[in-house]
Design a protein around this motif. Structure first.
Motif, PDB file in Angstrom:
ATOM      1  N   ASP A 167       0.851  -1.190   0.000  1.00 45.08           N
ATOM      2  CA  ASP A 167       0.000   0.000   0.000  1.00 45.08           C
ATOM      3  C   ASP A 167       0.887   1.240   0.000  1.00 45.08           C
ATOM      4  OD1 ASP A 167      -1.635   2.165   0.581  1.00 45.08           O
ATOM      5  OD2 ASP A 167      -2.886   1.035   1.995  1.00 45.08           O
ATOM      6  N   PRO A 168       0.810   2.046  -1.073  1.00 42.29           N
ATOM      7  CA  PRO A 168       1.687   3.216  -1.196  1.00 42.29           C
ATOM      8  C   PRO A 168       1.565   4.199  -0.029  1.00 42.29           C
ATOM      9  CG  PRO A 168       0.168   3.087  -3.069  1.00 42.29           C
ATOM     10  CD  PRO A 168      -0.095   1.886  -2.205  1.00 42.29           C
ATOM     11  N   ARG A 169       0.454   4.137   0.705  1.00 37.63           N
ATOM     12  CA  ARG A 169       0.301   5.044   1.853  1.00 37.63           C
ATOM     13  C   ARG A 169       1.262   4.686   2.989  1.00 37.63           C
ATOM     14  NH1 ARG A 169      -6.101   4.431   2.262  1.00 37.63           N
ATOM     15  NH2 ARG A 169      -5.359   2.336   1.799  1.00 37.63           N
TER      16      ARG A 169
END
Ligand code: SAH
Ligand code: MG
Length: 205
Positions: A167-169
């Motif tokens: 997840d890029p977050r």
């Protein structure tokens, strides 16, 4: 496993359960040959891998220029002023590494290789049973580490990548992208995951 020093006193970027996984896979890979890590910093991961290497009668090469990644420079998120060498005007984590290895009693089996990863990779000729990629996280550097070092992993050996965030977050993309590349190559199968650590085994060369 019993650690030879208080690991919380070593600066670094590794959770304890990730360290234990490094130790377990290092211990079993060591029957095949020497081990190698990219991204030493002050030696936190090197202690876990070095313990496994030593128990298996092997050595660990640990590669770093000791000048810090981008995010460790002054003004950035992961800067630690204690690692700043004001005389030379640069970061220097090597004195911390030497102290860690001495305190851990690992000076005879964890071997520091000091310099830019890509330069060392280009001249490297020794197959490795275990490769841990935890160096520069820019896209250029992560892919250079993948291209330069992964060919040195023996068949049956393991490739471990840190800071893999699907997840890029949760964090930057490049480590996740090289993990995906390893899977897509058809040469590796995933065997374990702990937090952001991924472990793959080479099935063929
Ligand atoms: N494994 C360590 C953390 C490594 S941090 C731990 O357990 O705490 C990443 C390290 O990669 C930094 O010390 C930095 O100096 C090194 N590094 C970044 N880019 C590099 C490059 N191109 N060549 C060699 N080392 C590099
Ligand atoms: Mg890391």
């Amino acid at each position: 496993m019993k650690l030879p020093l208080d690991i919380a006193s070593v600066k670094g970027f590794l959770a304890e359960d990730e360290g234990e996984a490094l130790y377990v896979h290092a211990r079993s890979a060591a029957s095949l040959g020497p081990l190698l890590e990219i991204g030493t910093y002050c030696g936190k991961s090197s202690v876990y891998i070095g313990m496994g290497a030593r128990e298996g009668g092997q050595i660990l090469f640990t590669v770093d220029h000791h000048r810090g990644s981008e995010e460790m420079q002054p003004g950035w998120e992961h800067h630690d002023p204690e690692t700043w060498d004001s005389e030379t005007g640069a970061m220097d984590s090597l004195p911390f590494l030497r102290r860690t290895l001495r305190r851990a009693g690992l000076e005879d089996c964890v071997i520091a290789v000091i310099g830019p990863s890509a330069v060392i990779a280009a001249a490297w000729r020794t197959p490795v049973s275990f490769l841990f990629i935890d160096g520069g996280h820019s896209r250029t550097q992560a892919f250079a580490d993948y291209e330069g070092w992964v060919p040195h992993v023996m068949e049956g050996g393991v490739l471990l990548i840190h800071d893999v965030f699907p997840d890029p977050r949760d964090g930057g993309r490049p480590p996740f992208e090289i993990y995906e590349r390893a899977l897509a190559s058809g040469q590796f199968r995933p065997i374990a995951a702990v937090r952001s650590l991924r472990v793959l085994q080479r099935v063929k060369r």
